[in-house]
Design a protein around this motif. Structure first.
Motif, mmCIF file in Angstrom:
data_model
loop_
_atom_site.group_PDB
_atom_site.id
_atom_site.type_symbol
_atom_site.label_atom_id
_atom_site.label_comp_id
_atom_site.label_asym_id
_atom_site.label_seq_id
_atom_site.Cartn_x
_atom_site.Cartn_y
_atom_site.Cartn_z
ATOM 1 N N TYR A 164 0.794 -1.223 0.000
ATOM 2 C CA TYR A 164 0.000 0.000 0.000
ATOM 3 C C TYR A 164 0.831 1.280 0.000
ATOM 4 C CZ TYR A 164 -3.476 -3.467 1.201
ATOM 5 O OH TYR A 164 -4.283 -4.576 1.189
ATOM 6 N N GLY A 165 2.147 1.148 0.015
ATOM 7 C CA GLY A 165 3.008 2.324 -0.003
ATOM 8 C C GLY A 165 2.956 3.147 1.265
ATOM 9 N N ARG A 166 2.529 2.558 2.364
ATOM 10 C CA ARG A 166 2.415 3.265 3.642
ATOM 11 C C ARG A 166 3.444 2.730 4.624
ATOM 12 N NH1 ARG A 166 0.654 7.291 4.979
ATOM 13 N NH2 ARG A 166 -0.552 6.681 6.780
ATOM 14 N N ASN A 167 4.129 3.645 5.301
ATOM 15 C CA ASN A 167 5.180 3.268 6.238
ATOM 16 C C ASN A 167 5.135 4.176 7.465
ATOM 17 O OD1 ASN A 167 7.452 2.201 7.425
ATOM 18 N ND2 ASN A 167 8.877 3.252 6.071
ATOM 19 N N PRO A 168 4.159 3.959 8.367
ATOM 20 C CA PRO A 168 4.106 4.813 9.559
ATOM 21 C C PRO A 168 5.284 4.522 10.490
ATOM 22 C CG PRO A 168 2.535 3.024 9.759
ATOM 23 C CD PRO A 168 3.117 2.944 8.370
ATOM 24 N N ARG A 169 5.684 5.530 11.245
ATOM 25 C CA ARG A 169 6.692 5.292 12.279
ATOM 26 C C ARG A 169 6.089 4.319 13.283
ATOM 27 N NH1 ARG A 169 7.797 10.871 14.623
ATOM 28 N NH2 ARG A 169 5.639 11.117 14.043
ATOM 29 N N ALA A 170 6.907 3.405 13.790
ATOM 30 C CA ALA A 170 6.348 2.368 14.660
ATOM 31 C C ALA A 170 7.293 2.027 15.811
ATOM 32 C CB ALA A 170 6.039 1.116 13.844
ATOM 33 N N TRP A 171 6.668 1.603 16.911
ATOM 34 C CA TRP A 171 7.386 1.192 18.101
ATOM 35 C C TRP A 171 6.804 -0.114 18.605
ATOM 36 C CZ3 TRP A 171 6.295 6.072 16.708
ATOM 37 C CH2 TRP A 171 7.323 7.006 16.743
ATOM 38 N N LEU A 172 7.620 -0.850 19.328
ATOM 39 C CA LEU A 172 7.179 -2.068 19.995
ATOM 40 C C LEU A 172 7.428 -1.894 21.484
ATOM 41 C CD1 LEU A 172 6.256 -5.055 20.049
ATOM 42 C CD2 LEU A 172 8.659 -5.674 19.716
ATOM 43 N N LEU A 173 6.381 -2.103 22.276
ATOM 44 C CA LEU A 173 6.508 -2.094 23.719
ATOM 45 C C LEU A 173 6.300 -3.523 24.188
ATOM 46 C CD1 LEU A 173 5.528 0.369 26.322
ATOM 47 C CD2 LEU A 173 4.556 -1.906 26.600
ATOM 48 N N THR A 174 7.272 -4.040 24.941
ATOM 49 C CA THR A 174 7.130 -5.389 25.478
ATOM 50 C C THR A 174 7.056 -5.341 26.998
ATOM 51 O OG1 THR A 174 9.528 -5.710 25.411
ATOM 52 C CG2 THR A 174 8.249 -6.591 23.564
ATOM 53 N N LEU A 175 6.244 -6.231 27.521
ATOM 54 C CA LEU A 175 6.091 -6.437 28.953
ATOM 55 C C LEU A 175 6.725 -7.785 29.290
ATOM 56 C CD1 LEU A 175 2.449 -5.414 28.614
ATOM 57 C CD2 LEU A 175 3.881 -4.340 30.327
ATOM 58 N N PRO A 176 7.110 -8.003 30.546
ATOM 59 C CA PRO A 176 7.739 -9.279 30.885
ATOM 60 C C PRO A 176 6.721 -10.415 30.947
ATOM 61 C CG PRO A 176 7.476 -7.942 32.853
ATOM 62 C CD PRO A 176 7.045 -7.092 31.686
ATOM 63 N N ALA A 177 7.156 -11.596 30.562
ATOM 64 C CA ALA A 177 6.318 -12.797 30.652
ATOM 65 C C ALA A 177 7.038 -13.815 31.529
ATOM 66 C CB ALA A 177 6.047 -13.372 29.273
ATOM 67 N N TYR A 178 6.505 -14.033 32.698
ATOM 68 C CA TYR A 178 7.084 -15.002 33.621
ATOM 69 C C TYR A 178 6.251 -16.279 33.679
ATOM 70 C CZ TYR A 178 10.255 -11.431 35.303
ATOM 71 O OH TYR A 178 11.239 -10.490 35.381
ATOM 72 N N ARG A 179 4.940 -16.137 33.508
ATOM 73 C CA ARG A 179 4.035 -17.283 33.581
ATOM 74 C C ARG A 179 3.276 -17.374 32.260
ATOM 75 N NH1 ARG A 179 0.218 -16.456 38.224
ATOM 76 N NH2 ARG A 179 2.062 -16.965 39.439
ATOM 77 N N THR A 180 3.378 -18.516 31.597
ATOM 78 C CA THR A 180 2.664 -18.701 30.325
ATOM 79 C C THR A 180 1.868 -20.002 30.314
ATOM 80 O OG1 THR A 180 4.608 -19.715 29.321
ATOM 81 C CG2 THR A 180 4.325 -17.333 29.001
ATOM 82 N N THR A 181 1.563 -20.501 31.489
ATOM 83 C CA THR A 181 0.763 -21.711 31.585
ATOM 84 C C THR A 181 -0.698 -21.374 31.292
ATOM 85 O OG1 THR A 181 0.512 -21.300 33.946
ATOM 86 C CG2 THR A 181 2.297 -22.786 33.270
ATOM 87 N N LEU A 182 -1.499 -22.397 31.096
ATOM 88 C CA LEU A 182 -2.923 -22.178 30.873
ATOM 89 C C LEU A 182 -3.538 -21.513 32.096
ATOM 90 C CD1 LEU A 182 -4.074 -25.470 29.118
ATOM 91 C CD2 LEU A 182 -3.869 -23.191 28.114
ATOM 92 N N GLY A 183 -4.337 -20.509 31.837
ATOM 93 C CA GLY A 183 -5.003 -19.788 32.916
ATOM 94 C C GLY A 183 -4.935 -18.295 32.687
ATOM 95 N N GLU A 184 -5.763 -17.583 33.415
ATOM 96 C CA GLU A 184 -5.848 -16.133 33.246
ATOM 97 C C GLU A 184 -5.116 -15.357 34.324
ATOM 98 O OE1 GLU A 184 -9.925 -14.972 32.735
ATOM 99 O OE2 GLU A 184 -10.290 -16.567 31.288
ATOM 100 N N GLU A 185 -4.616 -16.035 35.359
ATOM 101 C CA GLU A 185 -3.950 -15.339 36.460
ATOM 102 C C GLU A 185 -2.553 -14.890 36.044
ATOM 103 O OE1 GLU A 185 -2.514 -16.074 41.040
ATOM 104 O OE2 GLU A 185 -3.938 -17.454 40.141
ATOM 105 N N LEU A 186 -2.298 -13.601 36.218
ATOM 106 C CA LEU A 186 -0.998 -13.030 35.854
ATOM 107 C C LEU A 186 0.018 -13.253 36.963
ATOM 108 C CD1 LEU A 186 -2.129 -9.565 34.442
ATOM 109 C CD2 LEU A 186 -1.670 -11.667 33.169
ATOM 110 N N SER A 187 1.279 -13.303 36.585
ATOM 111 C CA SER A 187 2.355 -13.380 37.562
ATOM 112 C C SER A 187 2.420 -12.048 38.320
ATOM 113 C CB SER A 187 3.690 -13.646 36.870
ATOM 114 O OG SER A 187 4.067 -12.512 36.094
#
Length: 165
Positions: free
Chosen positions: A102-125
């Motif tokens: 599409y000829g479009r190139n917006p300026r972009a950033w990536l923000l990452t958060l830490p991942a300590y727990r990735t098991t099944l479930g919704e409870e965050l570390s």
């Protein structure tokens, strides 16, 4: 206008932090300032959103394994060798698709958060729970109209958890 894309798996604990942060941002930002999307994973169709005429900046929000800081923000550019074109994409590949198709190139950033727990479930570390308010504050500062260029630190980006089986 900003395009914010938070992504991850809400059923894999910390992996869903990108989407949780995007949901908080959507509640706080006016729609004329930012379009906020939440996705399970990055797909080719998202390059249509990136290519919109109104989008001049993009913020991707994900998690990174083994990240010690509450959040890391860095500038990203279109690249074709990060990720595969198909089931899972990287932000850099999505930017490249928007640029080539599409000829479009917006300026972009990536923000990452830490991942300590990735098991099944919704409870965050505890670490992810502590990181979310700090990352929210930084994102709100970044997305404000008076915000200057974000300060970015160079580092080798860890693979997002969404690329793991």
């Amino acid at each position: 206008m900003w395009l914010v894309i938070g992504y991850g798996n809400l059923l894999r604990a910390d992996d869903g932090c990108g989407r949780l942060l995007a949901a908080d941002l959507a509640k706080r930002l006016p729609p004329q300032r930012a379009q906020v999307l939440s996705a399970h994973q990055l797909t080719p169709e998202l390059c249509l959103e990136i290519a919109r005429e109104s989008v001049d900046r993009a913020l991707f929000i994900d998690v990174a394994r083994h990240q010690q800081r509450p959040f890391v923000l860095h500038r990203i550019r279109p690249e074709g060798d990060k990720g595969r074109c198909g089931h899972q994409l990287s932000p850099e590949l999505l930017l490249m698709l928007a640029q080539r198709l599409y000829g479009r190139n917006p300026r972009a950033w990536l923000l990452t958060l830490p991942a300590y727990r990735t098991t099944l479930g919704e409870e965050l570390s505890p670490q992810a729970q502590a990181a979310l308010p700090q990352a929210l504050e930084r994102c709100l500062a970044l997305l404000e109209p008076s915000s200057a260029q974000p300060r970015c630190r160079s580092f080798k980006r860890n693979s997002p958890l969404s690329t793991y089986p």
